[in-house]
Design a protein around this motif. Structure first.
Motif, mmCIF file in Angstrom:
data_model
loop_
_atom_site.group_PDB
_atom_site.id
_atom_site.type_symbol
_atom_site.label_atom_id
_atom_site.label_comp_id
_atom_site.label_asym_id
_atom_site.label_seq_id
_atom_site.Cartn_x
_atom_site.Cartn_y
_atom_site.Cartn_z
ATOM 1 N N THR A 1 0.828 -1.203 0.000
ATOM 2 C CA THR A 1 0.000 0.000 0.000
ATOM 3 C C THR A 1 0.867 1.260 0.000
ATOM 4 O OG1 THR A 1 -0.104 0.202 2.402
ATOM 5 C CG2 THR A 1 -1.771 -1.227 1.339
ATOM 6 N N SER A 2 0.279 2.360 -0.388
ATOM 7 C CA SER A 2 0.988 3.646 -0.345
ATOM 8 C C SER A 2 1.423 3.966 1.073
ATOM 9 C CB SER A 2 0.089 4.768 -0.863
ATOM 10 O OG SER A 2 -0.197 4.564 -2.214
ATOM 11 N N GLU A 3 0.591 3.618 2.051
ATOM 12 C CA GLU A 3 0.929 3.888 3.447
ATOM 13 C C GLU A 3 2.156 3.093 3.882
ATOM 14 O OE1 GLU A 3 -2.260 3.012 2.451
ATOM 15 O OE2 GLU A 3 -2.980 5.086 2.461
ATOM 16 N N GLU A 4 2.232 1.813 3.482
ATOM 17 C CA GLU A 4 3.404 1.002 3.823
ATOM 18 C C GLU A 4 4.661 1.581 3.183
ATOM 19 O OE1 GLU A 4 1.891 -3.567 4.297
ATOM 20 O OE2 GLU A 4 1.740 -2.681 2.298
ATOM 21 N N LEU A 5 4.548 2.003 1.937
ATOM 22 C CA LEU A 5 5.690 2.568 1.240
ATOM 23 C C LEU A 5 6.156 3.851 1.911
ATOM 24 C CD1 LEU A 5 7.707 2.584 -1.072
ATOM 25 C CD2 LEU A 5 5.986 3.717 -2.460
ATOM 26 N N LEU A 6 5.240 4.742 2.208
ATOM 27 C CA LEU A 6 5.622 6.005 2.846
ATOM 28 C C LEU A 6 6.222 5.783 4.226
ATOM 29 C CD1 LEU A 6 2.645 8.252 1.726
ATOM 30 C CD2 LEU A 6 5.041 8.430 1.007
ATOM 31 N N ALA A 7 5.673 4.840 4.994
ATOM 32 C CA ALA A 7 6.233 4.541 6.322
ATOM 33 C C ALA A 7 7.662 4.001 6.190
ATOM 34 C CB ALA A 7 5.341 3.544 7.059
ATOM 35 N N ALA A 8 7.892 3.126 5.212
ATOM 36 C CA ALA A 8 9.229 2.564 5.011
ATOM 37 C C ALA A 8 10.210 3.645 4.565
ATOM 38 C CB ALA A 8 9.172 1.433 3.987
ATOM 39 N N LEU A 9 9.749 4.561 3.708
ATOM 40 C CA LEU A 9 10.616 5.646 3.260
ATOM 41 C C LEU A 9 11.012 6.546 4.425
ATOM 42 C CD1 LEU A 9 8.902 6.586 -0.121
ATOM 43 C CD2 LEU A 9 11.052 5.339 0.215
ATOM 44 N N ARG A 10 10.069 6.793 5.297
ATOM 45 C CA ARG A 10 10.383 7.626 6.470
ATOM 46 C C ARG A 10 11.391 6.928 7.380
ATOM 47 N NH1 ARG A 10 4.419 8.806 6.385
ATOM 48 N NH2 ARG A 10 4.284 10.821 5.366
ATOM 49 N N ARG A 11 11.260 5.607 7.559
ATOM 50 C CA ARG A 11 12.213 4.849 8.383
ATOM 51 C C ARG A 11 13.604 4.872 7.760
ATOM 52 N NH1 ARG A 11 12.616 4.071 13.035
ATOM 53 N NH2 ARG A 11 13.282 1.957 13.188
ATOM 54 N N SER A 12 13.657 4.942 6.444
ATOM 55 C CA SER A 12 14.936 4.937 5.739
ATOM 56 C C SER A 12 15.820 6.096 6.164
ATOM 57 C CB SER A 12 14.712 5.005 4.223
ATOM 58 O OG SER A 12 14.020 3.873 3.784
ATOM 59 N N LYS A 13 15.215 7.232 6.457
ATOM 60 C CA LYS A 13 15.994 8.403 6.880
ATOM 61 C C LYS A 13 16.844 8.088 8.101
ATOM 62 C CE LYS A 13 13.533 12.463 5.350
ATOM 63 N NZ LYS A 13 12.818 13.642 5.800
ATOM 64 N N GLU A 14 16.287 7.286 9.010
ATOM 65 C CA GLU A 14 17.016 6.927 10.228
ATOM 66 C C GLU A 14 18.245 6.061 9.933
ATOM 67 O OE1 GLU A 14 14.378 5.414 13.254
ATOM 68 O OE2 GLU A 14 12.775 6.743 12.531
ATOM 69 N N TYR A 15 18.274 5.474 8.744
ATOM 70 C CA TYR A 15 19.402 4.628 8.342
ATOM 71 C C TYR A 15 20.274 5.315 7.295
ATOM 72 C CZ TYR A 15 17.339 0.957 11.090
ATOM 73 O OH TYR A 15 16.843 0.228 12.140
ATOM 74 N N GLY A 16 20.120 6.636 7.158
ATOM 75 C CA GLY A 16 20.994 7.398 6.279
ATOM 76 C C GLY A 16 20.695 7.259 4.801
ATOM 77 N N ILE A 17 19.495 6.854 4.451
ATOM 78 C CA ILE A 17 19.120 6.720 3.046
ATOM 79 C C ILE A 17 18.401 8.006 2.617
ATOM 80 C CG2 ILE A 17 17.843 5.385 1.325
ATOM 81 C CD1 ILE A 17 20.127 3.844 2.774
#
Length: 184
Positions: free
Chosen positions: A146-162
């Motif tokens: 879902t779009s929500e899953e994708l956006l949540a994963a993208l936001r988590r990526s910031k915490e890992y320097g992506i």
């Protein structure tokens, strides 16, 4: 003759995974099997196998904390790395140093399978956080994302320097090339 013993917490630890073993997850529609975690390698690297199904791709992004390698086992991926594009097929090796923008896509009609490493380790934790267990009998086609899953994963990526190129969190716009969701 003097023999020196080196003592590291991981030095005498040996681990292995045979075909089909490891932690297998669905992460944004990609099938990922974690084979070596940072806690098994003294933090020096993480290694895993990834399957990218036809029509899937990764949007342009950079890793700021680790270098990345890909070794193609099956299939092919179209890559854009540092503004250059090329086709990676079975046997191709790609080294992506941190801060180098890259994207890839499976434009073929067959799954692409590859081995990846991240050095130093750490980014594998993102997969453990956003991924969902992949049952053995449900690995032939990717689940809907879902779009929500994708956006949540993208936001988590910031915490890992992506850093995703073209992604603006405030507007909740998905980055260009994010073709993981059926509802776009």
């Amino acid at each position: 003759m003097v023999v020196m013993m080196i003592s590291h917490p991981w030095f005498w630890t040996c681990s292995w995974r045979i075909l089909g073993e490891g932690i297998t997850l669905w992460a944004l529609g990609l099938l990922v099997t974690l084979k070596a975690l940072g806690n098994e390698t003294g933090g020096s690297y993480a290694l895993f196998e990834k399957v990218m199904f036809p029509g899937q791709g990764l949007p342009s992004h950079v890793h700021t904390l680790e270098d990345e390698t890909w070794y193609m086992l099956e299939g092919e991926l179209v890559w854009i790395v540092g503004g250059r594009d090329f086709l990676a097929k079975k046997g191709s090796f790609i080294h992506l140093p941190r801060f180098l923008a890259h994207s890839c896509a499976n434009k073929s009609n067959k799954p692409a399978r590859m081995v990846l490493t991240y050095a130093p380790a750490g980014f594998e934790q993102w997969y453990l956080e956003v991924g969902k267990p992949a049952a053995t009998d449900q690995r032939d086609s990717p689940p809907d994302v879902t779009s929500e899953e994708l956006l949540a994963a993208l936001r988590r990526s910031k915490e890992y320097g992506i850093i995703f190129i073209g992604y603006e969190e405030e507007g909740s716009e998905m980055p260009p090339g994010s073709n993981q969701t059926p509802d776009q």
